[in-house]
Design a protein around this motif. Structure first.
Motif, mmCIF file in Angstrom:
data_model
loop_
_atom_site.group_PDB
_atom_site.id
_atom_site.type_symbol
_atom_site.label_atom_id
_atom_site.label_comp_id
_atom_site.label_asym_id
_atom_site.label_seq_id
_atom_site.Cartn_x
_atom_site.Cartn_y
_atom_site.Cartn_z
ATOM 1 N N ALA A 112 8.503 -5.970 -16.001
ATOM 2 C CA ALA A 112 7.070 -6.373 -15.367
ATOM 3 C C ALA A 112 6.530 -7.338 -16.345
ATOM 4 C CB ALA A 112 6.268 -5.216 -15.323
ATOM 5 N N THR A 113 6.891 -7.363 -17.500
ATOM 6 C CA THR A 113 6.273 -8.288 -18.471
ATOM 7 C C THR A 113 7.080 -9.729 -18.544
ATOM 8 O OG1 THR A 113 7.887 -7.603 -20.405
ATOM 9 C CG2 THR A 113 5.844 -6.364 -20.207
ATOM 10 N N GLY A 114 8.103 -9.833 -17.641
ATOM 11 C CA GLY A 114 8.892 -11.061 -17.633
ATOM 12 C C GLY A 114 10.131 -11.105 -18.620
ATOM 13 N N TYR A 115 10.343 -9.900 -19.239
ATOM 14 C CA TYR A 115 11.622 -9.738 -20.070
ATOM 15 C C TYR A 115 12.727 -9.670 -19.311
ATOM 16 C CZ TYR A 115 14.496 -7.920 -23.962
ATOM 17 O OH TYR A 115 15.780 -7.843 -24.727
ATOM 18 N N THR A 116 13.873 -10.617 -19.741
ATOM 19 C CA THR A 116 15.100 -10.585 -18.923
ATOM 20 C C THR A 116 16.050 -9.933 -19.840
ATOM 21 O OG1 THR A 116 14.290 -12.483 -17.561
ATOM 22 C CG2 THR A 116 16.638 -11.992 -17.890
ATOM 23 N N TYR A 117 16.866 -8.995 -19.383
ATOM 24 C CA TYR A 117 17.896 -8.264 -19.919
ATOM 25 C C TYR A 117 19.021 -8.106 -19.295
ATOM 26 C CZ TYR A 117 15.924 -4.341 -17.721
ATOM 27 O OH TYR A 117 15.693 -3.549 -16.763
ATOM 28 N N ARG A 118 20.306 -7.946 -20.011
ATOM 29 C CA ARG A 118 21.536 -7.502 -19.192
ATOM 30 C C ARG A 118 21.681 -6.104 -19.292
ATOM 31 N NH1 ARG A 118 25.985 -12.398 -19.726
ATOM 32 N NH2 ARG A 118 26.765 -11.220 -18.007
ATOM 33 N N PHE A 119 22.496 -5.455 -18.415
ATOM 34 C CA PHE A 119 22.540 -4.232 -18.358
ATOM 35 C C PHE A 119 23.936 -3.687 -17.678
ATOM 36 C CE2 PHE A 119 20.884 -4.871 -14.319
ATOM 37 C CZ PHE A 119 21.529 -4.261 -13.577
ATOM 38 N N HIS A 120 24.458 -2.486 -18.057
ATOM 39 C CA HIS A 120 25.630 -1.780 -17.453
ATOM 40 C C HIS A 120 25.321 -0.446 -16.850
ATOM 41 C CE1 HIS A 120 29.726 -0.593 -16.553
ATOM 42 N NE2 HIS A 120 29.383 0.366 -17.324
ATOM 43 N N LYS A 121 25.616 -0.106 -15.496
ATOM 44 C CA LYS A 121 24.941 0.951 -15.193
ATOM 45 C C LYS A 121 26.283 1.858 -14.393
ATOM 46 C CE LYS A 121 20.742 2.154 -13.342
ATOM 47 N NZ LYS A 121 19.835 2.242 -12.617
ATOM 48 N N ALA A 122 26.265 3.036 -14.429
ATOM 49 C CA ALA A 122 27.216 3.880 -13.892
ATOM 50 C C ALA A 122 26.995 5.209 -13.689
ATOM 51 C CB ALA A 122 28.639 3.855 -14.689
ATOM 52 N N PHE A 123 27.465 6.031 -12.614
ATOM 53 C CA PHE A 123 27.251 7.340 -12.546
ATOM 54 C C PHE A 123 28.348 8.238 -12.847
ATOM 55 C CE2 PHE A 123 26.891 11.286 -9.861
ATOM 56 C CZ PHE A 123 25.708 11.450 -9.940
ATOM 57 N N VAL A 124 28.060 9.233 -13.428
ATOM 58 C CA VAL A 124 29.070 10.367 -13.968
ATOM 59 C C VAL A 124 28.754 11.645 -13.134
ATOM 60 C CG1 VAL A 124 29.880 11.635 -15.788
ATOM 61 C CG2 VAL A 124 29.050 9.448 -16.372
ATOM 62 N N GLY A 125 29.813 11.895 -12.235
ATOM 63 C CA GLY A 125 29.550 13.211 -11.495
ATOM 64 C C GLY A 125 30.583 13.331 -10.380
ATOM 65 N N ARG A 126 30.363 14.358 -9.637
ATOM 66 C CA ARG A 126 31.096 14.606 -8.529
ATOM 67 C C ARG A 126 30.574 13.860 -7.267
ATOM 68 N NH1 ARG A 126 31.278 19.664 -11.132
ATOM 69 N NH2 ARG A 126 33.396 20.266 -11.671
ATOM 70 N N GLN A 127 31.417 13.828 -6.209
ATOM 71 C CA GLN A 127 30.755 13.039 -4.890
ATOM 72 C C GLN A 127 29.495 13.836 -4.493
ATOM 73 O OE1 GLN A 127 32.494 10.677 -3.090
ATOM 74 N NE2 GLN A 127 30.664 10.402 -2.026
ATOM 75 N N ASN A 128 29.235 15.151 -4.382
ATOM 76 C CA ASN A 128 28.093 15.836 -3.815
ATOM 77 C C ASN A 128 26.864 15.577 -4.888
ATOM 78 O OD1 ASN A 128 29.056 17.390 -5.747
ATOM 79 N ND2 ASN A 128 28.987 19.366 -4.460
ATOM 80 N N GLU A 129 27.032 15.074 -5.987
ATOM 81 C CA GLU A 129 26.029 14.851 -7.004
ATOM 82 C C GLU A 129 25.611 13.631 -7.144
ATOM 83 O OE1 GLU A 129 27.635 18.061 -10.405
ATOM 84 O OE2 GLU A 129 28.596 15.988 -10.348
ATOM 85 N N VAL A 130 25.862 12.857 -6.260
ATOM 86 C CA VAL A 130 25.253 11.490 -6.111
ATOM 87 C C VAL A 130 23.961 11.626 -5.582
ATOM 88 C CG1 VAL A 130 25.590 9.128 -5.344
ATOM 89 C CG2 VAL A 130 27.717 10.259 -6.237
ATOM 90 N N PRO A 131 22.887 10.933 -6.324
ATOM 91 C CA PRO A 131 21.638 10.840 -5.650
ATOM 92 C C PRO A 131 21.492 10.127 -4.295
ATOM 93 C CG PRO A 131 21.626 9.777 -7.531
ATOM 94 C CD PRO A 131 23.088 10.283 -7.368
#
Length: 131
Positions: A112-131
Motif C-alpha cells: 500500500a505504501t508503494g514498496y515493491t518486493y519479490r516473493f516466493h509462496k507455497a502451500f504445505v499440506g494435503r489436498q483437503n487442507e488447501v484453503p
C-alpha cells in the motif's frame, strides 16, 4: 566466454527451505529485506528457515532473473530433516493422503505504501487442507 558468464549469473540459486516439523499452511519468503533473516548457506545452497508463522523475511535477493522451486524439508527439534514431496502441476495431488509442497509461485508485489518486493509462496499440506 562472456555468454557463459551471463548464463551463470542469471541461473537461479539452489534453495533449501526448512519448514518446522508438522507445519501445514502457506509459506511465504519475502526477498531483499534489510531487517530480514541473515543469509545462511550450506555449501553453495541458500538456506531459508521458515518460522512457525509461515512468513520469512530474508536479506537474500533473488539471484538472476528467476528463483528455483527449491527443495523442502521438515526439521524437528533435534535438527533432523525429513524431505517433503513437491508437486508442480496444477491438478489434484497424486496421493490425497500425503503431505506435499505445492501451489508454488514466485512474483513481484507492491504494498500500500508503494514498496515493491519479490516473493516466493507455497502451500504445505494435503489436498483437503488447501484453503
Amino acid at each position: 566466454m562472456a555468454f557463459c558468464g551471463y548464463l551463470y549469473i542469471n541461473e537461479p540459486s539452489e534453495d533449501v527451505f526448512i519448514v518446522p516439523q508438522d507445519y501445514r499452511g502457506n509459506i511465504t519468503v519475502i526477498y531483499g529485506q534489510k531487517e530480514g533473516a541473515e543469509k545462511e548457506f550450506e555449501g553453495s545452497k541458500r538456506i531459508y528457515r521458515i518460522p512457525k508463522g509461515g512468513v520469512l523475511k530474508t536479506q537474500f535477493r533473488v539471484k538472476g532473473n528467476a528463483t528455483s522451486l527449491g527443495t523442502y524439508y521438515y526439521e524437528d527439534d533435534e535438527k533432523r530433516r525429513t524431505p517433503l514431496k513437491t508437486y508442480t502441476s496444477t491438478g489434484p495431488l497424486p496421493d490425497s493422503t500425503a503431505i506435499y509442497v505445492h501451489r508454488m509461485i514466485t512474483g513481484i508485489s507492491t504494498d500500500a505504501t508503494g514498496y515493491t518486493y519479490r516473493f516466493h509462496k507455497a502451500f504445505v499440506g494435503r489436498q483437503n487442507e488447501v484453503p
